[in-house]
Design an enzyme around this catalytic site. Structure first.
Site, PDB file in Angstrom:
ATOM      1  N   ARG A  58       0.732  -1.324   0.179  1.00  0.00           N
ATOM      2  CA  ARG A  58       0.129  -0.477  -0.056  1.00  0.00           C
ATOM      3  C   ARG A  58       1.324   1.498  -0.629  1.00  0.00           C
ATOM      4  NH1 ARG A  58      -5.702  -1.063   2.861  1.00  0.00           N
ATOM      5  NH2 ARG A  58      -5.564  -3.809   2.396  1.00  0.00           N
ATOM      6  N   SER A 116     -20.701 -14.770  15.689  1.00  0.00           N
ATOM      7  CA  SER A 116     -20.786 -13.722  15.174  1.00  0.00           C
ATOM      8  C   SER A 116     -20.906 -13.055  13.799  1.00  0.00           C
ATOM      9  CB  SER A 116     -18.772 -13.338  14.630  1.00  0.00           C
ATOM     10  OG  SER A 116     -18.360 -12.196  14.932  1.00  0.00           O
ATOM     11  N   SER A 155     -18.880  -1.606   5.972  1.00  0.00           N
ATOM     12  CA  SER A 155     -18.607  -0.533   5.296  1.00  0.00           C
ATOM     13  C   SER A 155     -18.349  -1.065   3.870  1.00  0.00           C
ATOM     14  CB  SER A 155     -17.440  -0.342   5.491  1.00  0.00           C
ATOM     15  OG  SER A 155     -17.082  -0.616   5.962  1.00  0.00           O
ATOM     16  N   THR A 179     -17.823   5.298  16.724  1.00  0.00           N
ATOM     17  CA  THR A 179     -16.680   6.082  17.040  1.00  0.00           C
ATOM     18  C   THR A 179     -17.053   7.256  17.065  1.00  0.00           C
ATOM     19  OG1 THR A 179     -14.574   5.960  15.077  1.00  0.00           O
ATOM     20  CG2 THR A 179     -16.609   5.861  14.259  1.00  0.00           C
ATOM     21  N   LYS A 210     -16.347   8.924  12.181  1.00  0.00           N
ATOM     22  CA  LYS A 210     -16.191   8.991  11.051  1.00  0.00           C
ATOM     23  C   LYS A 210     -17.303  10.087  11.117  1.00  0.00           C
ATOM     24  CE  LYS A 210     -14.852   4.291  11.035  1.00  0.00           C
ATOM     25  NZ  LYS A 210     -13.523   4.590  10.597  1.00  0.00           N
ATOM     26  N   THR A 241      -4.417   2.811  28.897  1.00  0.00           N
ATOM     27  CA  THR A 241      -3.705   3.798  28.275  1.00  0.00           C
ATOM     28  C   THR A 241      -4.445   5.216  28.192  1.00  0.00           C
ATOM     29  OG1 THR A 241      -4.426   4.236  25.409  1.00  0.00           O
ATOM     30  CG2 THR A 241      -5.809   3.094  26.936  1.00  0.00           C
TER      31      THR A 241
END
Ligand code: PLP
Length: 462
Positions: free
Chosen positions: A72, A188, A239, A295, A298, A327
């Site tokens: 990429r 799933s 998506s 999220t 977006k 974190t």
């Protein structure tokens, strides 16, 4: 730098003065005596041969990507605040030109909305830039607390919990929720995003993958699972193909067979539903889903991710999820920007309406030009190419000759043989830009002799 071979244990050496600094050189005043093992290693040549060529492993990994045409290259692009979707492209030769971005996931251009930018800059001026640590250490910063309330309200849930990204919220959220339920089986969807797959994997729980959006298959698996606890993990908008799950029907199955539901609304929050609560809000089934994940990066144009659900579930995840605990928290300025974006989109429907209208117009124009548009019911417009190299060539051609940026989507993001350009029109892609895109794609398809509408794109066998 020479290294000791792994076969020689440091305990074999006689330490001159205690263990401190052993094997690290600096700070050792007396040198360790050379043992017979080291002498033998020097004699056989297994020591002093220089460093192992670690780099070769990285070169091999990259060579593999090149040979599979999967390497990429990221274009160097700078967005221009106030002129979305126009951006500057810094070319490989050092020059710069203005381009139109047609593949941004800042679906509504909220990343440049004056309310959002204003909230961020004001809060940064007031609170500084960083968060100062994990929430365990630095405490909650006030905008984060407000943001979690705002998100809980968006989805009609008791509580929200913010993570540093949507990826982390899935990975840490799913794994922690499932781990806390003894003997949990995860069901799933086969097309779930990598962050969900990693969440399932990290849970260590048993899993069954149901065929994408195949409710009959899901029901079979639920029946076979019997009475044990079950968590169904799925998305609302997928998506890459732009298709949508039947959330209500999945909730029906969950009710019938006693399962919990975890829904990723990443590609729908801000975009669907009267207040931007996603497809579950649009379909009137938001209250039936146990956990809604989203999220801030977006539709809301910022960065960060979250889960919403019952107060006890969010508290349990807050208290157990490594991806939350260990974190640094989202900075207050980001949280403030996200609040501004979420609040704005709860009130305003203009952006959502214009978004759907321009996406529909783009599809109509591209289909009329005979381009192989994958039919979708959403804002995502995949134009199929079916070959990794040609997909990259098409993207390069569009950028170099037409000033249009669309990132090629290749394996492993989509199956081989279904490579595509994924186009995401926004409210700011007006009719003139759509006309320009249509002409540019037509010229590119002619020049590269790419497949037209009607072509069947088949997934290549692995
Ligand atoms: C379905 C889905 N879930 C989660 C994520 C991760 O979200 P974020 O970009 O906020 O990390 C993505 C990213 O594109 C996604 O497509």
């Amino acid at each position: 730098m020479n290294r000791m071979p792994a076969t020689i244990k440091i305990s074999d050496t006689k330490q001159g003065a205690g263990q401190q600094g052993a094997g690290q050189g600096a700070g050792c005043e007396s040198k360790p005596a050379i043992t017979s093992a080291i002498k033998a290693a020097i004699k056989t040549g297994s020591i002093g041969q220089g460093r192992i060529d670690y780099e070769s492993h990285f070169r091999t990994a990259l060579d593999r990507l090149h040979s599979e045409r999967r390497y990429r290259v990221f274009a160097d692009i700078e967005r221009i605040a106030g002129r979305f979707p126009t951006a500057h492209w810094r070319k490989p030769d050092g020059g710069t030109s203005e381009i139109t971005v047609w593949c941004s996931n800042d679906y509504l251009g909220m990343g440049q909305h004056p309310d959002v930018v204003g909230a961020m800059t004001r809060t940064a001026a007031r609170c500084g830039v960083g968060a100062g640590g994990t929430r365990n250490i630095a405490g909650n910063n006030s905008p984060l607390v407000d943001l979690e309330r705002e998100l809980a309200d968006l989805h009609g849930k008791e509580a929200g919990l913010v993570f540093t990204s949507g990826y982390v919220s899935n990975q840490s959220g799913i794994s922690t929720i499932a781990k806390l339920i003894p003997n949990c089986l995860i069901l799933s969807d086969a097309f779930n995003h990598n962050s969900m797959i990693e969440g399932v994997r990290h849970s260590g729980c048993e899993k069954r993958v149901f065929r994408h959006n195949d409710l009959k298959h899901l029901e079979e698996l639920l029946i076979a699972a019997g009475d044990r606890p079950k968590l169904i993990a799925f998305e609302s908008v997928y998506s890459m193909d732009g298709d949508v799950s039947d959330i209500g029907a999945i909730c029906d199955l969950a009710d019938r067979y006693g399962a919990m539901t975890y829904l990723d609304e990443v590609h729908a929050v801000g975009l669907y539903g009267p207040r931007g609560g996603g497809i579950s809000e649009r379909d009137g089934v938001m209250h039936r889903v146990d956990v809604i994940e989203g999220t801030l990066a977006k539709g809301f144009g910022c960065v960060g991710g979250y889960i919403t659900g019952s107060a006890v579930l969010c508290d349990a995840v807050r208290s157990h999820a490594p991806g939350f605990i260990f974190t640094t928290a989202l900075p207050p300025a980001i949280a403030a920007a996200a609040i501004a974006s979420v609040r704005y989109l709860k009130r305003s429907t203009v952006e959502r309406e214009a978004h759907q209208r321009q996406a529909a117009r783009t599809k109509t124009a591209l289909e009329a030009a005979g381009l192989p548009v994958l039919h979708t019911d959403t804002h995502i417009v995949p134009v199929m190419v079916g070959d990794a190299e040609l997909c990259k060539a098409a993207a390069d051609h569009l950028l170099e000759h037409h000033g249009i940026y669309i990132q090629p989507i290749n394996y492993p993001t989509v199956p081989r043989g279904t490579e595509r350009l994924r186009i995401t029109p926004s409210p700011f892609h007006d009719d003139a830009r759509i006309a320009k895109l249509t002409a540019a794609l037509t010229e590119t398809w002619d020049t590269l002799d790419l497949p037209r509408a009607g072509t069947v794109f088949v997934e290549a066998a692995e």
